[in-house]
Write a protein that holds these residues in place. Structure first.
Motif, PDB file in Angstrom:
ATOM      1  N   THR A   1       0.844  -1.185   0.000  1.00 13.52           N
ATOM      2  CA  THR A   1       0.000   0.000   0.000  1.00 13.52           C
ATOM      3  C   THR A   1       0.883   1.240   0.000  1.00 13.52           C
ATOM      4  N   PRO A   2       0.743   2.126  -0.985  1.00 19.12           N
ATOM      5  CA  PRO A   2       1.612   3.309  -1.017  1.00 19.12           C
ATOM      6  C   PRO A   2       1.356   4.228   0.169  1.00 19.12           C
ATOM      7  N   ALA A   3       2.425   4.738   0.717  1.00 21.48           N
ATOM      8  CA  ALA A   3       2.305   5.714   1.788  1.00 21.48           C
ATOM      9  C   ALA A   3       1.798   7.038   1.226  1.00 21.48           C
ATOM     10  N   THR A   4       1.271   7.876   2.086  1.00 21.83           N
ATOM     11  CA  THR A   4       0.865   9.222   1.695  1.00 21.83           C
ATOM     12  C   THR A   4       1.352  10.197   2.758  1.00 21.83           C
ATOM     13  N   GLY A   5       1.386  11.454   2.428  1.00 16.81           N
ATOM     14  CA  GLY A   5       1.792  12.446   3.408  1.00 16.81           C
ATOM     15  C   GLY A   5       2.125  13.772   2.765  1.00 16.81           C
TER      16      GLY A   5
ATOM     17  N   TYR B   1       8.009   4.093  -0.722  1.00 16.72           N
ATOM     18  CA  TYR B   1       7.152   4.150  -1.901  1.00 16.72           C
ATOM     19  C   TYR B   1       5.791   4.729  -1.529  1.00 16.72           C
ATOM     20  N   GLY B   2       5.396   5.784  -2.242  1.00 18.44           N
ATOM     21  CA  GLY B   2       4.125   6.403  -1.910  1.00 18.44           C
ATOM     22  C   GLY B   2       3.790   7.570  -2.803  1.00 18.44           C
ATOM     23  N   ASN B   3       2.681   8.219  -2.483  1.00 18.19           N
ATOM     24  CA  ASN B   3       2.186   9.396  -3.196  1.00 18.19           C
ATOM     25  C   ASN B   3       2.132  10.546  -2.203  1.00 18.19           C
ATOM     26  N   TYR B   4       3.000  11.522  -2.403  1.00 18.46           N
ATOM     27  CA  TYR B   4       3.169  12.599  -1.444  1.00 18.46           C
ATOM     28  C   TYR B   4       2.776  13.947  -2.054  1.00 18.46           C
TER      29      TYR B   4
ATOM     30  N   THR C   1       5.581   9.209  -6.240  1.00  8.98           N
ATOM     31  CA  THR C   1       5.154  10.407  -6.954  1.00  8.98           C
ATOM     32  C   THR C   1       4.978  11.526  -5.944  1.00  8.98           C
ATOM     33  N   ILE C   2       5.570  12.675  -6.242  1.00  6.29           N
ATOM     34  CA  ILE C   2       5.505  13.837  -5.356  1.00  6.29           C
ATOM     35  C   ILE C   2       4.826  14.953  -6.148  1.00  6.29           C
TER      36      ILE C   2
ATOM     37  N   VAL D   1      11.043   7.929  -9.877  1.00  6.48           N
ATOM     38  CA  VAL D   1      10.454   8.861  -8.916  1.00  6.48           C
ATOM     39  C   VAL D   1      10.055  10.115  -9.690  1.00  6.48           C
ATOM     40  N   VAL D   2       8.779  10.494  -9.599  1.00  4.94           N
ATOM     41  CA  VAL D   2       8.231  11.573 -10.415  1.00  4.94           C
ATOM     42  C   VAL D   2       7.838  12.754  -9.532  1.00  4.94           C
ATOM     43  N   PHE D   3       8.331  13.928  -9.892  1.00  3.21           N
ATOM     44  CA  PHE D   3       7.957  15.183  -9.247  1.00  3.21           C
ATOM     45  C   PHE D   3       7.106  15.962 -10.243  1.00  3.21           C
TER      46      PHE D   3
END
Length: 401
Positions: A31-35, A49-52, A73-74, A103-105
């Motif tokens: 499960t991707p982290a978020t924050g 690994y997550g969507n920030y 992904t940020i 890793v995508v910004f």
């Protein structure tokens, strides 16, 4: 800095397993982290690994290492104000992307010029206008770069398989738009590999002094120059640079040395510079060449493909002649750099470009005559050699095609 993780399983190293008739055949589902990432970062942190969400001008302080795991992904949002990721001198950014999990910004609106991109500062050598060793950044942060006691091996971290999208905004009272990636006096201890700058409103990549080198880089659809530098940048191990200019785009490479006649210069091998038919200069003038040298800019470039740098007619009917290489603004660059063999364009294949010989800039009358062996047209050049994959695919489009 605050970060809200919504996935405790990640923090504890646990996985959520998909249902299966046999536990032996189950595939772990992470499960991707978020924050939210915001403010000054003053202690080491790894973002799994997550969507920030990145909010504001986030600064990585000296002595601090920030790491992003593969596939993350940020995203920032221009409606919240200025946004950028800034690595201060002494701080480190580690981006552990892979070919299939970069890793995508990016920015929420997907409009070029919506945030400040990634900006890194160091204390590697610089030679700025007037011959000094330090200057102040033009990005709105107003931070000093360079050093009176420079460290050529400065290490700002490792950026591997990272993509920056839709950058190019001004920050605060910045004099200029920012780029996808901006490097101020970054040193050779820093790794820059498999980077993509996608559809920004200024340059794809810009170097202000420093000794860092970059390998396997793509500049796609950036409004100003694909690659740009000044202040005596002297990276020596650069290779596999690919530019595709579409819609708006100025020079493939804008090369200057801040009016300093240096004994050093950058070296770049395996280059592809392409401009799509119908692409117009950002400012509607004569910025239509593949290579542009000015203000004592120099360097050695080899195994090059140039295509698509044809004429441009502005709204007033003035025709600007596209060239493989122009020596713009000053005869001094021609005298000190071309005539003294400090500019080398070797094994260069040229197509769909108006002038296949180096020329003076628009309305300049001096003669450009490269010494024997320093400008060598070719039919066998191969240009950049890059492998397609998720790292260079945006919205289903392979940037290399």
């Amino acid at each position: 800095m605050k970060t809200k993780f919504l996935a405790l399983a990640l923090a504890t190293g646990l996985f959520l397993n998909s249902c299966s008739s046999s536990s032996d055949d189950s595939t772990p589902v992470i499960t991707p982290a978020t924050g939210e990432i915001t403010g000054q970062i003053t202690s080491n942190i790894t973002y799994p690994y997550g969507n920030y969400t990145l909010k504001g001008i986030v600064k990585i302080n000296a002595g601090t290492t920030v790491t992003f795991d593969a596939g993350s992904t940020i995203t920032c949002d221009k409606t919240t104000g200025d946004n950028a990721l800034v690595v201060l001198n002494g701080g480190k950014l580690i981006i552990n992307g892979t070919a299939d999990k970069p890793v995508v910004f990016t920015e929420k609106s997907k409009v070029p010029g919506s945030w400040g991109g990634i900006i890194m500062y160091g204390d590697a050598p610089a030679k700025v206008a007037g011959g000094g060793a330090t200057s102040t950044s033009e990005d709105g942060n107003n931070i000093s770069y360079g050093s009176a006691n420079p460290n050529p091996a400065h290490n700002g971290g490792s950026l591997v398989y990272a993509r920056v999208e839709y950058a190019g905004s001004k920050l605060a009272d910045g004099q200029k738009e920012n780029n996808g990636f901006t490097f101020y006096s970054v040193g050779s201890g820093t790794t820059l590999d498999h980077l993509v700058s996608y559809k920004g409103a200024d340059d794809g990549f810009e170097f202000f002094g420093g000794t860092v080198s970059m390998t396997n880089a793509i500049s796609f659809g950036n409004y100003d120059d694909a690659f740009d530098w000044q202040d005596g940048w002297q990276g020596q191990a650069n290779s596999n640079w690919y530019a595709y200019q579409t819609g708006k785009g100025n020079y493939g490479m804008e090369i200057e040395a801040s009016l300093n006649d240096n004994a050093f210069y950058p070296v770049v091998k395996n280059i592809t510079l392409k401009k799509e038919a119908g692409t117009v200069p950002e400012v509607g003038d004569d910025q239509v060449d593949a290579f542009q040298f000015k203000r004592e800019g120099n360097g050695e470039y080899s195994n090059i493909i140039v295509s698509g740098y044809g004429n441009y007619t502005n709204a007033g009917g003035t025709v600007y002649k596209g060239s493989v290489c122009s020596i713009l603004e000053d005869a001094t660059t021609n005298q000190h750099q071309v005539n003294k063999s400090k500019i080398k364009l070797l094994n260069i294949s040229i197509s769909n470009t108006t002038s296949i010989i180096p020329t003076p800039g628009t309305n300049l009358t001096f003669t450009v005559a490269f010494p024997t062996g320093t400008f060598t047209p070719s039919t066998t050049a191969t240009g950049a050699s890059l492998t397609s994959g998720a790292w260079c695919t945006v919205d289903g489009v392979n940037l290399l095609k």
